[in-house]
Structures are given as structure tokens and as C-alpha cells.
Design a protein around this motif. Structure first.
Motif, mmCIF file in Angstrom:
data_model
loop_
_atom_site.group_PDB
_atom_site.id
_atom_site.type_symbol
_atom_site.label_atom_id
_atom_site.label_comp_id
_atom_site.label_asym_id
_atom_site.label_seq_id
_atom_site.Cartn_x
_atom_site.Cartn_y
_atom_site.Cartn_z
ATOM 1 N N LYS A 4 -6.920 35.999 64.621
ATOM 2 C CA LYS A 4 -6.937 35.525 65.917
ATOM 3 C C LYS A 4 -5.519 35.782 66.710
ATOM 4 C CE LYS A 4 -7.705 31.456 68.864
ATOM 5 N NZ LYS A 4 -8.060 30.073 68.803
ATOM 6 N N LYS A 5 -4.511 35.402 66.189
ATOM 7 C CA LYS A 5 -3.160 35.812 66.629
ATOM 8 C C LYS A 5 -2.654 37.148 66.544
ATOM 9 C CE LYS A 5 -1.110 31.357 65.052
ATOM 10 N NZ LYS A 5 0.170 30.713 64.091
ATOM 11 N N ASN A 6 -3.155 37.971 65.657
ATOM 12 C CA ASN A 6 -2.823 39.345 65.723
ATOM 13 C C ASN A 6 -4.064 40.439 65.353
ATOM 14 O OD1 ASN A 6 -1.570 41.916 65.490
ATOM 15 N ND2 ASN A 6 -0.668 41.651 63.427
ATOM 16 N N PRO A 7 -4.735 40.664 66.560
ATOM 17 C CA PRO A 7 -6.057 41.406 66.466
ATOM 18 C C PRO A 7 -5.728 42.949 66.239
ATOM 19 C CG PRO A 7 -5.599 41.103 68.574
ATOM 20 C CD PRO A 7 -4.525 40.266 67.732
ATOM 21 N N LYS A 8 -4.502 43.320 66.018
ATOM 22 C CA LYS A 8 -4.426 44.741 65.618
ATOM 23 C C LYS A 8 -4.319 44.977 64.025
ATOM 24 C CE LYS A 8 -1.719 45.815 69.630
ATOM 25 N NZ LYS A 8 -0.408 46.431 70.323
ATOM 26 N N ILE A 9 -4.735 46.253 63.818
ATOM 27 C CA ILE A 9 -4.779 46.286 62.276
ATOM 28 C C ILE A 9 -3.943 47.652 61.899
ATOM 29 C CG2 ILE A 9 -6.668 48.189 62.236
ATOM 30 C CD1 ILE A 9 -7.741 46.126 60.039
ATOM 31 N N GLU A 10 -2.994 47.717 60.903
ATOM 32 C CA GLU A 10 -2.465 48.836 60.603
ATOM 33 C C GLU A 10 -2.976 49.704 59.731
ATOM 34 O OE1 GLU A 10 1.527 47.362 58.414
ATOM 35 O OE2 GLU A 10 0.155 45.543 58.473
ATOM 36 N N LEU A 11 -3.074 51.010 59.912
ATOM 37 C CA LEU A 11 -3.715 52.155 59.552
ATOM 38 C C LEU A 11 -2.859 52.997 58.289
ATOM 39 C CD1 LEU A 11 -5.387 53.701 62.582
ATOM 40 C CD2 LEU A 11 -6.192 51.987 61.008
ATOM 41 N N ILE A 12 -1.692 52.549 58.141
ATOM 42 C CA ILE A 12 -0.931 53.170 56.959
ATOM 43 C C ILE A 12 -0.305 51.924 56.283
ATOM 44 C CG2 ILE A 12 1.167 54.683 56.541
ATOM 45 C CD1 ILE A 12 0.634 56.137 58.998
ATOM 46 N N THR A 13 -0.478 52.190 55.056
ATOM 47 C CA THR A 13 0.134 51.125 53.841
ATOM 48 C C THR A 13 1.620 51.183 53.984
ATOM 49 O OG1 THR A 13 0.071 52.577 52.108
ATOM 50 C CG2 THR A 13 -2.099 51.542 52.510
ATOM 51 N N ALA A 14 1.958 50.067 53.456
ATOM 52 C CA ALA A 14 3.497 50.208 53.044
ATOM 53 C C ALA A 14 3.750 51.219 51.739
ATOM 54 C CB ALA A 14 3.921 48.730 52.541
ATOM 55 N N PRO A 15 4.814 51.753 51.588
ATOM 56 C CA PRO A 15 4.919 52.788 50.308
ATOM 57 C C PRO A 15 4.828 51.820 49.124
ATOM 58 C CG PRO A 15 7.158 52.189 51.418
ATOM 59 C CD PRO A 15 6.082 51.789 52.309
ATOM 60 N N HIS A 16 4.177 52.549 48.130
ATOM 61 C CA HIS A 16 4.112 52.198 46.813
ATOM 62 C C HIS A 16 4.624 53.103 45.704
ATOM 63 C CE1 HIS A 16 2.110 49.989 43.149
ATOM 64 N NE2 HIS A 16 1.901 51.334 42.777
ATOM 65 N N THR A 17 5.454 52.574 45.005
ATOM 66 C CA THR A 17 6.341 53.401 43.994
ATOM 67 C C THR A 17 5.741 53.232 42.533
ATOM 68 O OG1 THR A 17 8.312 53.341 45.493
ATOM 69 C CG2 THR A 17 8.670 54.076 43.300
ATOM 70 N N TYR A 18 5.408 54.210 41.825
ATOM 71 C CA TYR A 18 4.996 53.978 40.781
ATOM 72 C C TYR A 18 6.159 54.172 39.760
ATOM 73 C CZ TYR A 18 0.346 55.103 42.578
ATOM 74 O OH TYR A 18 -0.873 54.960 43.216
ATOM 75 N N GLU A 19 5.986 53.252 38.414
ATOM 76 C CA GLU A 19 6.968 53.414 37.199
ATOM 77 C C GLU A 19 7.042 54.882 36.722
ATOM 78 O OE1 GLU A 19 7.030 50.171 34.965
ATOM 79 O OE2 GLU A 19 7.023 48.762 36.420
ATOM 80 N N LYS A 20 5.954 55.391 36.676
ATOM 81 C CA LYS A 20 5.699 56.473 35.513
ATOM 82 C C LYS A 20 5.238 57.571 36.572
ATOM 83 C CE LYS A 20 5.275 54.011 31.263
ATOM 84 N NZ LYS A 20 4.516 53.801 29.966
ATOM 85 N N ALA A 21 5.414 58.971 35.995
ATOM 86 C CA ALA A 21 4.754 60.136 36.646
ATOM 87 C C ALA A 21 3.418 60.269 36.050
ATOM 88 C CB ALA A 21 5.669 61.454 36.485
ATOM 89 N N GLY A 22 2.542 60.950 36.827
ATOM 90 C CA GLY A 22 1.296 61.165 36.440
ATOM 91 C C GLY A 22 -0.029 61.053 37.406
ATOM 92 N N LYS A 23 -1.112 61.235 37.090
ATOM 93 C CA LYS A 23 -2.206 61.050 37.892
ATOM 94 C C LYS A 23 -2.757 59.715 37.967
ATOM 95 C CE LYS A 23 -3.771 65.747 37.088
ATOM 96 N NZ LYS A 23 -5.038 66.801 36.847
#
Length: 747
Positions: free
Chosen positions: A704-723
């Protein structure tokens, strides 16, 4: 053996009536049980049998706002601050009869008992014959009324199908199960109004016992209300019962106002200068009784009512006891030693949720947090487990979390679960901001086992047996779904089960998702038989099917449409009335941004075909000068008819973003397997369902206070490389979930 006080003619009449299979007149029922009890509660349809089904709970989502800074109890949390151990709060979607039965009789009962048992239940069940369970959503400044789902309508109609008797049957079974689930020192608060408070009181007496009735609390929810030709109805009732005579109770107090202090604490102690009032030294001692505004002559064990000699001696020494001129002892109760005015059983100090309140969530039956705060504080301790099995907008869970209680919340309505999920995330965020503790919660349902239960396949038999039963009932199942879809059965094809309005129909499996392989088999049969249109119906669908169909199979000449099978198909009345609605599977598009081991996800498109209203019918019924907001084929449209009868349509959903109410992301979807506990032949075993738990790492939603929605997430960093497989879950403004998986590789 007790002799029945019946004449020979009466005996013969009863025998003949039973032999003919006719219902026995009520007066004979009363005569047969005349010696059992002074009063026997009976209604048409009363059944002593209580559901004892045990269905496994599916954990479909785990939500814990990440806490990056961990200072205490590191063994409970991972490096991001996510809860690893301890009780996880439960938000359960489904029929509360099956939920309660599974909690009472299933493996989760042990988990509840380890937490000390269920100490408090508050419920606000439906209690108005014509109750409105719709809710308001806002699109580009316009309010849209979202009707309750058909399954909610059917459940509610069933509640009142035979009037008060069917309502009693519905509540009786559920209250019996709640009584079994409550801890011995627990209690229950049942919210109702003038329509049903008298009959609910009777069945609560029947289940909990009249001796365990504590209060009928009168809550004034309105200051004034115009009811026309009678006194305004401004209050609800809350019936409070305990499981036993030894229950949790903390006296609640109201702050004194200035007038009350002047009137009641009107004496000044000359020795100390403190305000006090003179209190009688009666047998029970000064102060209120144990309950809300009641004093009982025979208090439960452990309740200290009378003055001890030690206490009297101490009070005399402190100058708190004095004697009148006639020798009667009086006690000085100082103002600064009292906690306030004890709360009585009439609550006038707060009203319902107003249209301007920050609490308002657009939910018709929403109750104020202050109401639940008083109840939870009075009848539970910090760390106790509380529950609400008609949770609605989630007020009980929200207040319980803020007060440091554990909780279980359940509801039949999809939108109720979604509203509560958003609300609880917001509570987590607020508590985190204030530096206060909070718990993770998980969203549960009964999944395929609930569907199998409706179809007569028990969950506590081996999987092989379940599959054999399902196979034996396959033809009946297909026919049932086709009837609900208003399609005709056809037999000349392997995968094409029916036909409707020129389109062929495939009925997907009852217990597993529709897969890409199955879709390809349906496509191949269509191609070989020169069939160009087919609807594939399913309860669940493998991820990625919509874009695959759209981008590949339709290009090869077959128009395939995926549609969800609703639970309503198992209700014969809904099928017969043509009220079962099948909705197209929505389409989600996302775009990953990868930089080293860091990933962000952008939500780029959402397509739905949701329909709620019959546009042509509404256009004809709309009065001149009137307007109506409707939902048809994925569009929210405002209809306006001017004084000349000219109709105008304005599309409110101008952009696909207008449909998004909530979306969340699990950046490593296959990290945590979904393990369920199944009881077979008296033994509980843990089984992997083949699915994974959606761990809600990031989310954005409208408030109700904030009807807007974000369309891009905050960055997420993985601990290990991979798929990694990333799952994106979208909930639209009418509460329907759609999920999508994207695979990324980080280096």
C-alpha cells in the motif's frame, strides 16, 4: 442394562422405521437417549467420526530474509544468515480439515510436541450466510474487485448448504481436531458474531466442556452503525475456552486516563505523598479475578487468592494496611504500583481496520493487530507456538512473529496465502531493520496427495500400490476431468482423450507434472492425424514448456494450449453447474546479467490470459451512468456507460508490468531437495519427491505504501564457479503463481 421407557407401539414403530430405511423422528431419538445425559446436542447430519487422513506436507517455498551479520548462535545460520536449524514457521495452503487431520495424526505432530505443543489457537471462521470474501486490488489508480475462487465459493456454499446444520457439521469436525492438537495448558479463541455465537457456544461446550469455558468477550468493532429498523450491530463475540483447568494466562491492563486516576486514586498518603485508593481486605484479597472480568469461588490449583499472614505482616510494616474507626482493615493500593486498569470482557478500546489504516490489505475480514496482540499476550508465552487455521490476511501470524511466538497459519484461499506471505516478509524486513530476531517460514501444501485423497488413493500405502490404484481409476479420472472441461470423450486416439469446440483435449496425469516428453507425444499424434488444435490439461507443468510450444511446436503446425486443472473438478456440484474454470498457463521471460561470479536477473515480460467476468453480460446489465472494472482474457478493463447508454472501454493494464504483484528468485534452485515424511505400515520414512525447495533469496512486491515493483534483482555472488539453475517465481495481481527456470554459468 437400562430399560427404555417406551410403549410396545413405540418400540414396533422404531423397528419398522429402521427396517424401511426411513429417518427416525426426532422425538424418538430423544427418547432412545433420554437416560444418557440431561442435555444432548443433536443436529441433522451430526457425525462423531472425525477425519483421520494423514497426507504428507510439501515444502514448496522457504523464506528467510538474509541476515548478513551473524553475532549469536552461528550454528543456527549459514554464512548469509539464513536459518538452518530450529522451528520454521508454517504457512499452509489447503483444506484445513485435511491439514488439521495431518497435523494431529501425522509425523509433524512430533515436531509440534518438541516445541512444547500448540499453546494457543485463534480462528475467525466464516460466520455470515452472505459473507463477502472478495478482495480489492488496485491497477493504475482504479480499484478492482477480485472474486473469491470457485473452490472457496464451493467450500463456503457447502458450509451453509443445509443451513445451520451443515455449518455446525463443518465447525464441529474442525474444532474436534483442534481440541486434539492443543497442548493441555493451551486455549482457543473463536471469533464470531450474533448469527452463530449461540450455536458455536453449544458445540464448544460439547467439545471442550462447559467447565473450560472462560469468557465470552464482546469486542466493539464499530463506534456506530446504521441498521435501519433495529439497534446498530457494532460488536463481535470471541468465545474463549481452555483445554484443561491449568492453562496459560497473563492478566492484561489498560492505561489509566486522567479522569480515572482523579476519581479512583483520589487519596494522598501524607507519609509518602503518593496517590492511592483504599481497597477492602476481603477473603479473596484485593484485585481482579483470574479471567477477563470474572471472579470464581473455586480457583484452579496454584492460584493464590487469599492473603497469607506473612503478606499481611509485611503490608502492616510498610504502612499499607490501616484500620477504620470501626476496626475494619483496609489496604492502600498505590497508583505507581499498579499496572493499569485490568482488561474486562468488554473491549471498547480499539475498532476494526479503517480505510485509512496502514494495516489495511484490502481483505474484507481483516482484523486489527491490537486485537490479536491482546489475545496472544494473554494466553501464550514468548517462544510458544500459536496457530490460526482460517488465517485470511495473516494478522495472527504477523502479531505472533512481532511478539516472539512461533506460528502455524493455514487457509483454503490462494489469495489469503499470497497476502500472508507478503505480509510476513514485510514483518521480517521491519524486525531486521529494528535489530530484532525473527524466524524463517515455509509455504506448504498437500500437493498431489490432496488430489489423490479426493480420488480415493491413500498416501500411506507403497508407491507401487498407489500407481496401481491410479491406473485402475484412469478412465474414471479422464472422464471426470473432461466433464469438468465440458468436453466430449473420444476413444480413437492414444493421447487425445476428448474434444471441445473443434479442439482436441489431452488430460494430463493426476500425480506428476506434464512433461516436455508428454507434450511431444501429443504433438506427434496430432501431426500424424492432421490435427491442428489441442488443449493439454494438467495440475502441474514442467518448467519451460510455454516458450518451447510457442517458439517450436506452433511453428510446426499444431496450436497447443496449456491449461491448469483446478481442484474444483472434484466437486460434483461445481461440475454440474458449469462453474469449473480452466486457466491458461502464463508466460514469464527473464534476462540474466553475468559478471564474473555475480549475477542479476531482470524480469522482461509476463503474459496471462486470466478471465474472471463475462464482458458481454456485464455490458448489457450495466446501468446508465455506471461503471465497472472487469477482467477478461488477460486484460483489466474499465467499462463506463454514459447517460445516453453509450459504452466505453478503457484498458487499465496498459503494460505487462501492471499484472505483476510479486516476484522472487532462488539463485541456486537445485541446492536443496524436497524431502517429505511419509508414514507407511506404521513407520515414518523420508522420501525425496524429485523436486527441490524454492529458497526465496530475493523478492520485490507491491504494498500500500509502495505500489512500485523492482524489475532487476540485487546482485547475487556465487562462492564457486560453475553452472547454476535459477528459478524465478511470479505471482500476479489475482494471486496465481507462475515459475520459470534459467541456467547460467559463472566463472
Amino acid at each position: 442394562m437400562t430399560q427404555l421407557n417406551l410403549t410396545d407401539n413405540e418400540r414396533q414403530f422404531i423397528i419398522d422405521t429402521i427396517k424401511q430405511g426411513k429417518p427416525l423422528p426426532k422425538e424418538y431419538i430423544y427418547k432412545l437417549y433420554a437416560d444418557d445425559e440431561d442435555v444432548f446436542l443433536f443436529w441433522n447430519g451430526r457425525n462423531e467420526t472425525v477425519t483421520n487422513a494423514v497426507l504428507p506436507f510439501h515444502s514448496i517455498e522457504h523464506i528467510d530474509e538474509p541476515r548478513r551479520e551473524i553475532e549469536k548462535e552461528p550454528e543456527l545460520f549459514d554464512t548469509t544468515g539464513r536459518q538452518l536449524k530450529g522451528w520454521t514457521n508454517k504457512l499452509i495452503w489447503g483444506d484445513n480439515k485435511l491439514i488439521l487431520s495431518s497435523l494431529v495424526n501425522g509425523p509433524m505432530r512430533e515436531e509440534i510436541e518438541k516445541e512444547g505443543g500448540l499453546k494457543l489457537i485463534y480462528i475467525d471462521p466464516p460466520f455470515a450466510v452472505g459473507a463477502d470474501f472478495s478482495y480489492q486490488i488496485t491497477v493504475n489508480g482504479e480499484d478492482v474487485t477480485k472474486q473469491q475462487s470457485i473452490i472457496e465459493e464451493i467450500a463456503y456454499r457447502d458450509t451453509w448448504g443445509r443451513g445451520i446444520s451443515s455449518y455446525l457439521s463443518m465447525m464441529y469436525e474442525r474444532l474436534r481436531l483442534m481440541h486434539q492438537l492443543l497442548a493441555e495448558d493451551g486455549s482457543i479463541y473463536v471469533h464470531c458474531d450474533w448469527r452463530v455465537n449461540s450455536v458455536l457456544r453449544l458445540i464448544l461446550d460439547d467439545i471442550f466442556g462447559n467447565d473450560n469455558f472462560l469468557n465470552e468477550i464482546i469486542w466493539r468493532r464499530h463506534y456506530s452503525h446504521n441498521d435501519g429498523n433495529r439497534y446498530g450491530c457494532v460488536h463481535d463475540s470471541i468465545l474463549w475456552y481452555s483445554k484443561s483447568r491449568d492453562y496459560i494466562w497473563h492478566r492484561q491492563y489498560l492505561s489509566y486516563d486522567e479522569d480515572y486516576v482523579k476519581k479512583n486514586y483520589n487519596l494522598i498518603d501524607e507519609r509518602t505523598g503518593r496517590r492511592y485508593r483504599s481497597v477492602s481486605m476481603n477473603a479473596a484479597g484485593p484485585g481482579p479475578g483470574r479471567y477477563f472480568g470474572k471472579i470464581f469461588l473455586n480457583p484452579p490449583p496454584g492460584t493464590h487468592w487469599r492473603w497469607s499472614q506473612e503478606r499481611i505482616d509485611e503490608a502492616i510494616k510498610e504502612g499499607k494496611i490501616y484500620f477504620t474507626s470501626t476496626g475494619v482493615p483496609r489496604y492502600k493500593q498505590y497508583l505507581d504500583e499498579t499496572e493499569g486498569l485490568p482488561v474486562q470482557d468488554i473491549w471498547l478500546d480499539f475498532y476494526g481496520v479503517s480505510s485509512q489504516s496502514n494495516e489495511l490489505l484490502g481483505y474484507a475480514t481483516q482484523k486489527p493487530e491490537a486485537l490479536l496482540e491482546r489475545i496472544i499476550k494473554a494466553s501464550s508465552n514468548e517462544g510458544d507456538l500459536v496457530a490460526d487455521f482460517f488465517c485470511g490476511s495473516g494478522t495472527t501470524a504477523a502479531v505472533a512473529e512481532k511478539l516472539g511466538r512461533k506460528w502455524i497459519a493455514a487457509d483454503l484461499g490462494r489469495f489469503a496465502i499470497h497476502t500472508t506471505r507478503k505480509r510476513m516478509i514485510q514483518v521480517q524486513r521491519e524486525l531486521k531493520k529494528e535489530g530484532k530476531p525473527y524466524r524463517a517460514f515455509e509455504v506448504l501444501n498437500l500437493g498431489k496427495y490432496e488430489r489423490q485423497f479426493f480420488f480415493g488413493v491413500p498416501a500411506n500405502i507403497p508407491q507401487e500400490k498407489q500407481e496401481q490404484l491410479l491406473e485402475a481409476k484412469q478412465e474414471k479420472y479422464v472422464s471426470l476431468i473432461l466433464e469438468g472441461y465440458s468436453a466430449q470423450r473420444v476413444h480413437e486416439h492414444k493421447y487425445l482423450h476428448g474434444k471441445k469446440a473443434g479442439r482436441f483435449v489431452h488430460v494430463g496425469p493426476l500425480s506428476v507434472p506434464v512433461t516436455k516428453t508428454l507434450v511431444e507425444e501429443v504433438f506427434e499424434e496430432c501431426r500424424q492425424n492432421l490435427i491442428t488444435q489441442v488443449d493439454i490439461l494438467g495440475f502441474e507443468f514442467e518448467m519451460g514448456l510455454v516458450p518451447y510450444i510457442k517458439d517450436e511446436l506452433r511453428q510446426r503446425g499444431v496450436d497447443i494450449r496449456l491449461r491448469y486443472i483446478p481442484k474444483e473438478v472434484f466437486d460434483k456440484r461445481a461440475v454440474e453447474k458449469g462453474e469449473v474454470k480452466f486457466y491458461d498457463v502464463a508466460y514469464v521471460q527473464v534476462k540474466p546479467y553475468i559478471k564474473g561470479k555475480t549475477v542479476k536477473i531482470e524480469l522482461t515480460n509476463f503474459t496471462t490470459y486470466y478471465t474472471q467476468d463475462d464482458l458481454e453480460e456485464l455490458e448489457q446489465s450495466l446501468k446508465k451512468g455506471g461503471s465497472k472494472v472487469v477482467i477478461e482474457n488477460g486484460q483489466i478493463i474499465k467499462l463506463t456507460k454514459d447517460q445516453n447508454g453509450i459504452l466505453q472501454r478503457e484498458v487499465l493494464t496498459k503494460n505487462w508490468v501492471d499484472w505483476i504483484d510479486y516476484w522472487s528468485v532462488d539463485f541456486d534452485y537445485e541446492d536443496k531437495k524436497e524431502i517429505i515424511r511419509i508414514e507407511e505400515n506404521g513407520e515414518v520414512k523420508e522420501v525425496w519427491t524429485g523436486n527441490y525447495i524454492f529458497e526465496n533469496i530475493w523478492q520485490s512486491f507491491r504494498t500500500k505504501k509502495n505500489p512500485k515493483i523492482e524489475l532487476i534483482t540485487a546482485p547475487h555472488t556465487y562462492e564457486k564457479a560453475g553452472k547454476y539453475k535459477i528459478m524465478v517465481k511470479v505471482v500476479d495481481i489475482v494471486g496465481v503463481d507462475t515459475s520459470h527456470i534459467v541456467e547460467v554459468e559463472v566463472k
